[in-house]
Write a protein that holds these residues in place. Structure first.
Motif, PDB file in Angstrom:
ATOM      1  N   ALA A 129       0.739  -1.340   0.081  1.00  0.00           N
ATOM      2  CA  ALA A 129       0.168  -0.077  -0.057  1.00  0.00           C
ATOM      3  C   ALA A 129       0.832   1.323   0.031  1.00  0.00           C
ATOM      4  O   ALA A 129       0.522   2.255  -0.712  1.00  0.00           O
ATOM      5  N   LEU A 130       1.820   1.226   0.664  1.00  0.00           N
ATOM      6  CA  LEU A 130       2.907   2.517   0.672  1.00  0.00           C
ATOM      7  C   LEU A 130       3.406   2.558  -0.735  1.00  0.00           C
ATOM      8  O   LEU A 130       3.715   3.831  -0.819  1.00  0.00           O
ATOM      9  N   VAL A 131       3.882   1.722  -1.350  1.00  0.00           N
ATOM     10  CA  VAL A 131       4.516   1.767  -2.514  1.00  0.00           C
ATOM     11  C   VAL A 131       3.385   2.407  -3.403  1.00  0.00           C
ATOM     12  O   VAL A 131       3.992   3.094  -4.302  1.00  0.00           O
ATOM     13  N   MET A 132       2.422   2.043  -3.526  1.00  0.00           N
ATOM     14  CA  MET A 132       1.250   2.402  -4.299  1.00  0.00           C
ATOM     15  C   MET A 132       1.249   3.898  -4.218  1.00  0.00           C
ATOM     16  O   MET A 132       0.988   4.746  -5.051  1.00  0.00           O
ATOM     17  N   LEU A 133       1.151   4.341  -2.792  1.00  0.00           N
ATOM     18  CA  LEU A 133       0.926   5.814  -2.397  1.00  0.00           C
ATOM     19  C   LEU A 133       1.951   6.855  -2.860  1.00  0.00           C
ATOM     20  O   LEU A 133       1.857   7.631  -3.152  1.00  0.00           O
ATOM     21  N   VAL A 134       3.219   5.976  -2.602  1.00  0.00           N
ATOM     22  CA  VAL A 134       4.359   6.786  -2.964  1.00  0.00           C
ATOM     23  C   VAL A 134       4.334   7.228  -4.313  1.00  0.00           C
ATOM     24  O   VAL A 134       4.679   8.090  -4.887  1.00  0.00           O
ATOM     25  N   GLN A 135       3.892   6.255  -5.283  1.00  0.00           N
ATOM     26  CA  GLN A 135       3.961   6.140  -6.687  1.00  0.00           C
ATOM     27  C   GLN A 135       2.974   7.273  -7.333  1.00  0.00           C
ATOM     28  O   GLN A 135       3.180   8.177  -7.847  1.00  0.00           O
ATOM     29  N   VAL A 136       1.737   7.459  -6.426  1.00  0.00           N
ATOM     30  CA  VAL A 136       0.664   8.159  -6.814  1.00  0.00           C
ATOM     31  C   VAL A 136       0.734   9.601  -6.366  1.00  0.00           C
ATOM     32  O   VAL A 136       0.517  10.448  -7.065  1.00  0.00           O
ATOM     33  N   ALA A 186       6.792   9.967   0.896  1.00  0.00           N
ATOM     34  CA  ALA A 186       7.876   9.107   0.593  1.00  0.00           C
ATOM     35  C   ALA A 186       8.714   8.904   1.959  1.00  0.00           C
ATOM     36  O   ALA A 186       9.178   7.800   2.163  1.00  0.00           O
ATOM     37  N   VAL A 187       9.151   9.871   2.477  1.00  0.00           N
ATOM     38  CA  VAL A 187       9.905   9.964   3.867  1.00  0.00           C
ATOM     39  C   VAL A 187       9.047   8.926   4.865  1.00  0.00           C
ATOM     40  O   VAL A 187       9.862   8.002   5.445  1.00  0.00           O
ATOM     41  N   VAL A 204       8.730   1.194   6.575  1.00  0.00           N
ATOM     42  CA  VAL A 204       9.206   0.245   5.834  1.00  0.00           C
ATOM     43  C   VAL A 204      10.643  -0.403   6.667  1.00  0.00           C
ATOM     44  O   VAL A 204      10.762  -1.370   6.998  1.00  0.00           O
ATOM     45  N   SER A 205      11.573   0.693   6.736  1.00  0.00           N
ATOM     46  CA  SER A 205      12.562   0.294   7.308  1.00  0.00           C
ATOM     47  C   SER A 205      12.512  -0.119   8.753  1.00  0.00           C
ATOM     48  O   SER A 205      13.087  -1.158   9.206  1.00  0.00           O
ATOM     49  N   ARG A 206      11.664   0.653   9.404  1.00  0.00           N
ATOM     50  CA  ARG A 206      11.249  -0.075  10.939  1.00  0.00           C
ATOM     51  C   ARG A 206      10.832  -1.579  10.787  1.00  0.00           C
ATOM     52  O   ARG A 206      11.359  -2.052  11.661  1.00  0.00           O
ATOM     53  N   VAL A 210       1.885  10.822  12.695  1.00  0.00           N
ATOM     54  CA  VAL A 210       1.884  10.441  13.899  1.00  0.00           C
ATOM     55  C   VAL A 210       2.124   9.065  13.817  1.00  0.00           C
ATOM     56  O   VAL A 210       2.660   8.303  14.691  1.00  0.00           O
ATOM     57  N   ALA A 211       1.576   8.172  12.987  1.00  0.00           N
ATOM     58  CA  ALA A 211       1.810   6.876  12.896  1.00  0.00           C
ATOM     59  C   ALA A 211       3.555   6.666  12.450  1.00  0.00           C
ATOM     60  O   ALA A 211       4.175   5.678  13.320  1.00  0.00           O
ATOM     61  N   THR A 212       4.070   7.422  12.006  1.00  0.00           N
ATOM     62  CA  THR A 212       5.726   7.499  11.773  1.00  0.00           C
ATOM     63  C   THR A 212       6.277   7.728  13.017  1.00  0.00           C
ATOM     64  O   THR A 212       7.145   6.994  13.356  1.00  0.00           O
TER      65      THR A 212
END
Length: 194
Positions: free
Chosen positions: A76-83, A90-91, A97-99, A167-169
């Motif tokens: 989902a994050l990959v799709m959102l970063v692309q769109v 992206a940050v 993802v890194s976490r 907030v989630a980050t």
């Protein structure tokens, strides 16, 4: 194979459906994708609840459940970063993802040492997951509009979605630090041996 594991497998199988629904050009595709993602988030809670309630916890379920969560969130994050194509999205996506990779590796290493319980899912991790799932659901539901310069037009809902993602980050980083602190004695012990 029990009901909680079946629900987890359905969550994994929903990933290609989510991608297809999100990208197929039909009116309301983003809302449908958000609904699918929200349903997956609900099954994440439900499969854990049922496993405990019905006493159907299993090693396979313990393995598959976090994998399913990380896969659907990562996709989902990959799709959102692309769109959305902005560093503002992206940050936090990179941090989340890194976490997930870091904590997964930490849990695997601690399990090898027989100390997996020290880095078991905490209440903070559960709150992080709710904030993360909520933010991603809201972001999936909105098709971003762009101005003449190619910048995203920020609506109140988009501001709310981005705010919730941040907030989630923050919770993501906080929970990762909690897990690292819990594992610190073992990390330091292994460092002193090498």
């Amino acid at each position: 194979m029990n009901l909680p594991n079946i629900l987890t497998l359905i969550r994994v199988l929903a990933i290609p459906v989510l991608v297809l629904v999100y990208y197929v050009p039909f009116k309301g595709s983003h809302i449908c994708a958000a609904g699918l993602f929200l349903a997956a988030g609900i099954t994440d809670w439900l499969d854990g609840y049922l496993a405990r309630r019905l006493n159907q916890t299993s090693p396979f379920g313990a393995f598959l459940d976090p994998v399913a969560d990380k896969l659907i969130v990562g996709v989902a994050l990959v799709m959102l970063v692309q769109v959305h194509a902005t560093a503002w999205l992206a940050v936090p996506a990179m941090v989340i993802v890194s976490r997930e990779i870091t904590v997964s590796a930490l849990r695997e290493w601690m399990a090898e040492l027989g100390k997996r319980a020290r880095v078991a899912v905490s209440q903070l991790g559960k709150i992080k997951t709710v904030a993360q799932m909520s933010a991603i659901t809201l972001l999936l539901a909105q098709k971003p509009a762009f101005d003449f310069h190619g910048d995203i037009v920020m609506t109140p809902w988009l501001w709310l979605s981005y705010g919730l993602l941040y907030v989630a980050t923050g919770l993501t980083l906080w929970s990762m630090m909690s897990y690292l602190r819990a594992a610190a004695p073992e990390l330091l012990k292994s460092q002193s041996k090498s």
